[in-house]
Every structure is written in structure tokens, then in C-alpha cells.
Design an enzyme around this catalytic site. Sequence first.
Site, PDB file in Angstrom:
ATOM      1  N   ALA A  85     -21.373  69.419   9.344  1.00 43.40           N
ATOM      2  CA  ALA A  85     -20.395  70.321   9.947  1.00 43.40           C
ATOM      3  C   ALA A  85     -19.246  69.498  10.505  1.00 43.40           C
ATOM      4  CB  ALA A  85     -21.054  71.136  11.055  1.00 43.40           C
ATOM      5  N   ARG A  93     -18.145  64.621  19.245  1.00 42.78           N
ATOM      6  CA  ARG A  93     -19.061  64.303  18.156  1.00 42.78           C
ATOM      7  C   ARG A  93     -20.492  64.687  18.522  1.00 42.78           C
ATOM      8  NH1 ARG A  93     -15.452  60.028  18.664  1.00 42.78           N
ATOM      9  NH2 ARG A  93     -14.157  59.561  16.848  1.00 42.78           N
ATOM     10  N   ALA A 123     -22.156  58.366   7.503  1.00 39.76           N
ATOM     11  CA  ALA A 123     -20.861  58.501   8.175  1.00 39.76           C
ATOM     12  C   ALA A 123     -20.714  59.836   8.886  1.00 39.76           C
ATOM     13  CB  ALA A 123     -19.722  58.330   7.174  1.00 39.76           C
ATOM     14  N   PRO A 126     -22.642  63.162  14.835  1.00 39.54           N
ATOM     15  CA  PRO A 126     -22.451  61.893  15.555  1.00 39.54           C
ATOM     16  C   PRO A 126     -23.202  60.775  14.838  1.00 39.54           C
ATOM     17  CG  PRO A 126     -24.032  63.250  16.720  1.00 39.54           C
ATOM     18  CD  PRO A 126     -23.535  64.081  15.576  1.00 39.54           C
ATOM     19  N   SER A 154     -12.896  49.824  15.594  1.00 38.63           N
ATOM     20  CA  SER A 154     -12.469  48.425  15.676  1.00 38.63           C
ATOM     21  C   SER A 154     -11.203  48.192  14.862  1.00 38.63           C
ATOM     22  CB  SER A 154     -13.597  47.503  15.199  1.00 38.63           C
ATOM     23  OG  SER A 154     -14.731  47.611  16.045  1.00 38.63           O
ATOM     24  N   ALA A 155     -11.097  48.874  13.721  1.00 35.90           N
ATOM     25  CA  ALA A 155      -9.886  48.756  12.906  1.00 35.90           C
ATOM     26  C   ALA A 155      -8.680  49.322  13.650  1.00 35.90           C
ATOM     27  CB  ALA A 155     -10.084  49.484  11.580  1.00 35.90           C
ATOM     28  N   ARG A 156      -8.881  50.456  14.301  1.00 41.19           N
ATOM     29  CA  ARG A 156      -7.799  51.037  15.106  1.00 41.19           C
ATOM     30  C   ARG A 156      -7.396  50.091  16.242  1.00 41.19           C
ATOM     31  NH1 ARG A 156     -10.960  56.801  15.387  1.00 41.19           N
ATOM     32  NH2 ARG A 156      -9.906  57.865  13.660  1.00 41.19           N
ATOM     33  N   HIS A 173      -8.630  39.669  15.925  1.00 41.60           N
ATOM     34  CA  HIS A 173     -10.090  39.763  15.853  1.00 41.60           C
ATOM     35  C   HIS A 173     -10.589  40.392  17.146  1.00 41.60           C
ATOM     36  CE1 HIS A 173      -9.776  37.228  12.306  1.00 41.60           C
ATOM     37  NE2 HIS A 173      -8.939  36.472  13.014  1.00 41.60           N
ATOM     38  N   HIS A 180     -20.085  55.387  18.567  1.00 36.85           N
ATOM     39  CA  HIS A 180     -18.835  55.823  17.939  1.00 36.85           C
ATOM     40  C   HIS A 180     -18.482  57.152  18.598  1.00 36.85           C
ATOM     41  CE1 HIS A 180     -15.756  56.905  15.129  1.00 36.85           C
ATOM     42  NE2 HIS A 180     -16.453  57.896  14.599  1.00 36.85           N
TER      43      HIS A 180
END
EC number: 1.1.1.27
Length: 325
Positions: A85, A93, A123, A126, A154-156, A173, A180
Site C-alpha cells: 500500500a 511509513r 523496499a 516500512p 544517505s544519498a539525499r 561520504h 528509514h
Amino acid sequence: MANIEKDHQKVILVGDGAVGSYYAYALTLQGIAQEVGIVDIFKEKTQGDAIDLSDALAFTSPKKIYAAEYSDAKDADVVVITAGAPQKPGETRLDLVSKNLKILKTIVDPIVESGFNGIFLVAANPVDILTYATWKLSGFPKERVIGSGTSLDSARFRKDIAEMVNVDARSVHAYIMGEHGDTEFPVWSHANIGGIKISEWVKAHPEVKEEELVKIFESVRDAAYTIINLKGATFYGIGTALARITKAILDDENAVLPLSVFMDGQYGLNDIFIGSPAVINRSGITNILEIPLTDHEMESMHKSAKQLKDIVTKAFEELDIETRQ
């Protein structure tokens, strides 16, 4: 693992919604895997996506893309679960737990019954709780059940720091760890730009204010809410993150990525999946990197873990879900 040794890499994707379809597109663009099967209850849409994606192959690399069934997972190397969903505006989440646990069981059971013996990559949100549930429902070794965890967060984080100091994000880094979600936290103590700690960078660059660092983390933590309120869903970032994780598995990279992984004493935690840097290859998780955290960071890690554990315990008790371990 089913096919990796034979140089024929097969991925089964479960969930052809916004995240799943973009993930399949990312695999196609990047030439990852030789075979991609897509499973979804909306079969006509899935068939359409498979045909549409196949039309791109003349511009990318050879690949078999098709609408699949759960039975096709038998010889797959990786099963990626994005089905669930969707998170609605104003919804956390963790609000999705009961809905998506029920959906997850209808997915994991037939995948396991197919004879699948590869790696689960989860993915759906939650994600930390659903990764734990996938492990419990599948009976698989903990090393072969992985969640996308804080890979996107972490990418954000890296991207926002890079924009602030005007460098390439690949030269930053830094990790977000924990859930999450709302209790995630930044590991400022190890964040660096080309090897220079953030704290030292701030001292050397007075134009960079410490208050901006706080705002960066808040922006990262709340990014999903911002995007969902603007366009209804997030999919480009997480789809690309999933493609990166998949490549690390299939190419046996031994890459260090921030993922949702099973804690067996690391950080003083047990019996929980939570975001931490870990080494990943075609066998799954081979090592969890136990970063020396500050007292405040460790406190944040345990706070995040407690929330996750409390919710997963309650959810399993209320739903009375039968598991394989």
C-alpha cells in the site's frame, strides 16, 4: 545462488507500481541483469510495461523483460519486493505496518514455494519492519534478506551536503543510520568531504554555518513527505538506489552500502533489521560495519531500534502471522 555463476543474471520484481516500474526502467538503462520478470496483480499493466521497457533494448543492452508469475522466481538470483500500500500524504511509513504485513505474506509464501534460493531485497515500507517480516516468513538466512534501509536517505544527505559546499556528491561520504523514517539520524562524527571531516570543513569555511547542517538533516528526514505532498509518491530516487544495490549483488562487488540488515550484537542490538553500512556481494550481507558512534549517535540508534522493535512485536501479535522461524 541460482544463475550468477553462469553469467546469466535474473531478477524477479514483485510490484509494478511507481517504484517498481522505475526500478525496472533503471535496470534497463544501466544494463543490469539479463532477465527481468515483473509480477503484479494488475497483469495487463505489467504486460504493457514489459513491452514498453523491451522497446528500449535496442538503445541499451540485450535483456529479456516479461510479465512473470511467482513460479518464475525458482531460478532467480534476486527477488525485489516493492509491492504494498502506498504512503499517503500525512501518513508515516509506520502507519502502513498492518496493511503491508498482510500483503507481504501473500508474496513471500509463493516465492519460497517456487524453490527460490537467492536474495530477497525489500523496499516496501516500512522497510525495516517488512524486511524483518520477510526474514521471518521466508525462513531464509539473515544474510540473504536485505532492505533498502537508509540507502536513499544517505544519498539525499550526501547530495544536500554537496550542494551546500559546492562539490560533487560522490566526493561526500556520509551516512544516515537507524530506521528509514522519522527516527533516523545523521552520523555527523564520520561525515567527510574528500577525507576532511565536516567539523573541520566548517572551521575552514566560515561561510558554512552549523545551523545549515541541522537544516540539511531535517530536509533529508522529511524529504519523502515533501515529495509525496508535491507529486503523490517517490520513485526515481528509490528506484535508482535499488538498482545500485542489485548491481552490487549481481556483480559480486563487496560494496559498502547503508542497508537494512539484521543485528546480531552489533551496536548492542539483537533480533532487528535496521539501517547500517554493510558489505554486500552475491552471497548477500558478508559484514556489518560497526562504526564507532558518539554517545548521542548511539543513543539515537537505540531509540530508533526500540521504536521498530515495539511496533513489529505488536504487529505480529495482533495479526497472528505464521512464520518459518
